[in-house]
Scaffold this motif. Structure first.
Motif, mmCIF file in Angstrom:
data_model
loop_
_atom_site.group_PDB
_atom_site.id
_atom_site.type_symbol
_atom_site.label_atom_id
_atom_site.label_comp_id
_atom_site.label_asym_id
_atom_site.label_seq_id
_atom_site.Cartn_x
_atom_site.Cartn_y
_atom_site.Cartn_z
ATOM 1 N N LEU A 121 0.849 -1.197 0.000
ATOM 2 C CA LEU A 121 0.000 0.000 0.000
ATOM 3 C C LEU A 121 0.879 1.238 0.000
ATOM 4 O O LEU A 121 1.951 1.243 0.617
ATOM 5 C CB LEU A 121 -0.868 0.026 1.262
ATOM 6 N N LEU A 122 0.427 2.273 -0.664
ATOM 7 C CA LEU A 122 1.152 3.538 -0.652
ATOM 8 C C LEU A 122 0.143 4.675 -0.708
ATOM 9 O O LEU A 122 -0.749 4.682 -1.559
ATOM 10 C CB LEU A 122 2.100 3.635 -1.850
ATOM 11 N N SER A 123 0.284 5.637 0.202
ATOM 12 C CA SER A 123 -0.618 6.792 0.226
ATOM 13 C C SER A 123 0.064 7.966 -0.449
ATOM 14 O O SER A 123 1.297 7.999 -0.551
ATOM 15 C CB SER A 123 -0.933 7.164 1.671
ATOM 16 N N TYR B 172 -0.389 12.059 -2.713
ATOM 17 C CA TYR B 172 -1.028 13.299 -3.129
ATOM 18 C C TYR B 172 -1.091 13.457 -4.644
ATOM 19 O O TYR B 172 -0.123 13.182 -5.336
ATOM 20 C CB TYR B 172 -0.220 14.475 -2.558
ATOM 21 N N LEU C 94 -8.445 3.580 -1.710
ATOM 22 C CA LEU C 94 -8.892 3.675 -0.323
ATOM 23 C C LEU C 94 -8.793 5.107 0.180
ATOM 24 O O LEU C 94 -7.814 5.801 -0.086
ATOM 25 C CB LEU C 94 -8.014 2.767 0.560
ATOM 26 N N GLY C 95 -9.807 5.500 0.949
ATOM 27 C CA GLY C 95 -9.726 6.769 1.670
ATOM 28 C C GLY C 95 -9.582 8.012 0.817
ATOM 29 O O GLY C 95 -8.927 8.967 1.223
ATOM 30 N N ARG D 144 -9.977 11.538 -0.610
ATOM 31 C CA ARG D 144 -10.541 12.791 -0.091
ATOM 32 C C ARG D 144 -9.785 13.964 -0.706
ATOM 33 O O ARG D 144 -8.726 13.805 -1.273
ATOM 34 C CB ARG D 144 -10.421 12.848 1.429
ATOM 35 N N PHE E 164 -6.011 13.246 -1.690
ATOM 36 C CA PHE E 164 -5.200 12.305 -0.925
ATOM 37 C C PHE E 164 -5.887 10.953 -1.035
ATOM 38 O O PHE E 164 -7.103 10.867 -0.930
ATOM 39 C CB PHE E 164 -5.130 12.734 0.551
ATOM 40 N N THR F 128 -5.078 6.346 -0.639
ATOM 41 C CA THR F 128 -4.162 5.230 -0.486
ATOM 42 C C THR F 128 -4.365 4.302 -1.677
ATOM 43 O O THR F 128 -5.491 3.876 -1.950
ATOM 44 C CB THR F 128 -4.427 4.487 0.840
#
Lengths: 279, 341
Positions: A91-93, A95, A112-113, A115, A133, A135
């Protein structure tokens, strides 16, 4: 039944695996073969950073959105398997940055997530006033391709290091079905004016403090012409070059300079490490 | 009074950051750091350095919030500069997860970190045994790099550091005008503070560079914090345990707990075990005291007892300690001509 896959990049190998998984029980004596003049670590797939992120707009092509989702969900399902690290999957989050508000992407509910960025987060990126942003997943070619190769070899799929000059060449050898996954050079097997090279150049640096991907967008210039930073499991990839129609596989000093300067402006913390020599 | 001579005892994150704040607030002060331990042998070096505050039951919340915000702002600026990698400061995103919904869904620091929000259902699927979670982005201070960077800044500001065991603060009264006590767990012995107690933490530091997000169980016992050179896996909270020796059963337990949250850690390499004693207290002791013997006075500023939250509030408490040192200087200057200086 002889099925030949042309190409051993991520598309060729994963197509071969899907075909074998789906048909080897159904078709008696299925012989699956992979032909390529180029294998990992020298394929186009090996050059990609490996970030799962489709283009911003599917241009209404819902089928592509479905393929994207199927891919993401498949990989997400493998995240906790013992093979994940061997596959180069994690996994990598990060911008996505814009200079003006843009519509949400077709993949916003796939990742994921997802926003919007808060004002305080945007302070990190002067010059950008809007962003996302989320993931996502990383799938590193230099791990994934060997993993796919091992799975295929275990299943008895044969590999041939050979440049296929024409489809006919394979049919005349007794191949029944050809799967053309020859990527960039498909035009040599069957002309396709729509298929054009989108030349990219990257710089790989050692910057293990970078834990997020950062992809900037300049809606006017087009995708990937704007700086991006993608941290891998070992190196961090800096990029921002996309030259439509350019076939050159040589490093360009000008491109190197463009990437380095624009990425350092984006992420001042990069300025300490020295880049690995190009090539 | 000639340049006030200030001794800071302790060279962990609190001692070094306090010394730096003093020299920034009072450039004419002569500041010296005395400690029997320096990086990489301080308690701070064991900590992951994550900016996720610990709540002190005895300190007003508004004060803890101010300390945290001040620390976050300070480190945020460094993380976005060319010094970031040398200082070991970087942003990291991740999840704090709870097996059952916590009483307090919004911690006091939720607006100080970046992008704080509840986790989505899809995100929670990664943690099937957990019912609730929070996603946010915060900062991490890697040690030793951060302490070494602080030492470098101190040196550039003319601060000397000496390896010296101080057995009694009073022993410094003839050489220094003011003493700042940043001895962490050492204060138990040094100033006999029985309200200070160790909370033993054992951690693993492993090589698993594909782990880019943090994961923290809301109970504070199990956590995965990816740093620059390794991932810190934790941990334990053993009250009143003074043992600095790694416990092999604990090591296995920590590893198993972390692998159940992040299965890919089974492939982690180069596992190192470390132990630190969190210098814990109901509240951080951040106050002035005047020691006196035979008519001679020695002003002391205490700044210790940060427990599990040292990194999260270090800059905020260091600035407050520097302000208290300023008060000591003013008091010394205002005192009668018969006084020491």
């Amino acid at each position: 039944m002889r099925v030949a896959v042309i190409g051993a990049g991520v598309i060729g190998l994963s197509s071969a695996l899907c075909i074998h998984e789906q048909f080897h029980g159904l078709v008696s004596s299925l012989e699956l073969e992979i032909y390529a003049d180029c294998f990992t670590p020298h394929t186009t797939s090996d050059g990609a950073a490996g970030l799962w992120q489709p283009y911003l707009s599917d241009l209404g092509n819902l089928q592509e959105t479905l393929w994207n989702k199927e891919t993401f969900d498949y990989l997400l399902g493998h995240l906790h398997s013992p093979a994940a690290q061997e596959m180069g999957l994690f996994l990598l989050s990060g911008y996505n940055l814009f200079t003006e508000p843009v519509p949400d992407p077709s993949w916003k509910n796939i990742v994921l997530g997802f926003r919007n960025l808060t004002p305080k987060e945007l302070e990190l990126f002067p010059g950008y006033s809007y962003g996302w942003f989320n993931t996502a997943l990383m799938l590193e070619g230099r791990s994934y391709l060997p993993w796919l190769t091992n799975r295929l070899t275990q299943r008895g799929v044969k590999f041939f290091h050979k440049k296929v000059e024409s489809f006919q060449e394979l049919f005349s050898q007794g191949v029944d079905v050809v799967i053309n996954c020859s990527g960039m050079r498909s035009g040599e097997l069957q002309p396709d004016p729509e298929l054009q090279p989108g030349r990219g150049q990257i710089i790989k640096v050692l910057a293990p403090w970078v834990k997020h991907f950062i992809i900037t967008h300049d809606v006017k210039s087009g995708i990937y012409k704007s700086p991006y930073v993608i941290p891998g499991s070992e190196f961090t990839v800096l990029g921002g070059i996309y030259q439509h129609g350019n076939w050159s596989e040589e490093n360009s000093a000008q491109d190197h300079k463009t990437i380095w300067e624009s990425c350092c402006r984006l992420l001042p913390a990069l300025q300490i490490p020295r880049a690995l020599p190009p090539g | 009074m000639a340049a006030p001579k200030v001794a800071v005892v302790g060279a962990g994150v609190i001692g070094l950051s306090t010394a730096l704040c003093i020299v920034e607030a009072c450039p004419s002060c002569s500041v010296t750091v005395l400690s029997d331990q320096f990086s990489p042998n301080t308690t701070s070096d064991v900590a992951a350095g994550m900016l996720i505050p610990h709540t002190y039951p005895g300190t007003p919340i508004h004060m803890q919030k101010q300390w945290f915000k001040e620390t976050f702002t300070y480190l945020f600026a460094i993380s976005n500069s060319a010094e970031a990698s040398e200082a070991g400061i970087h942003l990291v995103s991740g999840w704090q997860i709870f097996r059952s919904t916590p009483k307090e869904e919004l911690p006091f620091w939720s607006d100080a970190v970046l992008g704080f929000r509840p986790m989505s259902e899809a995100e929670l699927q990664k943690f099937p045994q957990y019912r609730f979670g929070q996603a946010f982005t915060t900062l991490k201070c890697d040690c030793p790099p951060y302490l070494l960077w602080l030492e470098k800044r101190l040196k550039a500001a003319g601060v000397q550091t000496y390896n010296r065991k101080v057995s009694d603060l009073w022993e410094l009264h003839s050489e220094y005008d003011i003493v700042v006590n940043c001895t962490g767990i050492g204060a138990h012995q040094l100033v006999g503070d029985k309200k200070l107690f160790p909370v033993r933490g054992q951690v693993l530091k492993v090589y698993a560079p594909w782990v880019k997000n943090f994961i923290r169980d809301g109970d504070g016992l199990t956590y995965i914090y990816p740093g620059i050179h390794g991932v810190t896996l934790g941990g334990t909270r053993e009250k009143e345990s003074w043992s600095l020796s790694p416990n092999p059963d604990t090591t296995k337990d920590i590893f198993d707990r972390c692998c159940s949250l992040e299965p890919s850690l089974r492939e982690a390499q180069d596992i190192k075990v470390k132990v630190g004693l969190r210098p814990s207290r109901q509240s951080v002791r951040l106050q002035r005291e005047v020691l006196s013997q035979g008519g001679v006075k020695l002003p002391v500023v205490h700044n210790y007892g940060h427990g599990a939250g040292g990194f999260s509030v270090h800059r905020g408490t260091a600035k407050e300690a520097a302000r208290l040192v300023g008060e000591c200087i003013a008091a010394l200057r205002g005192s009668s001509p018969g006084a020491k200086l």
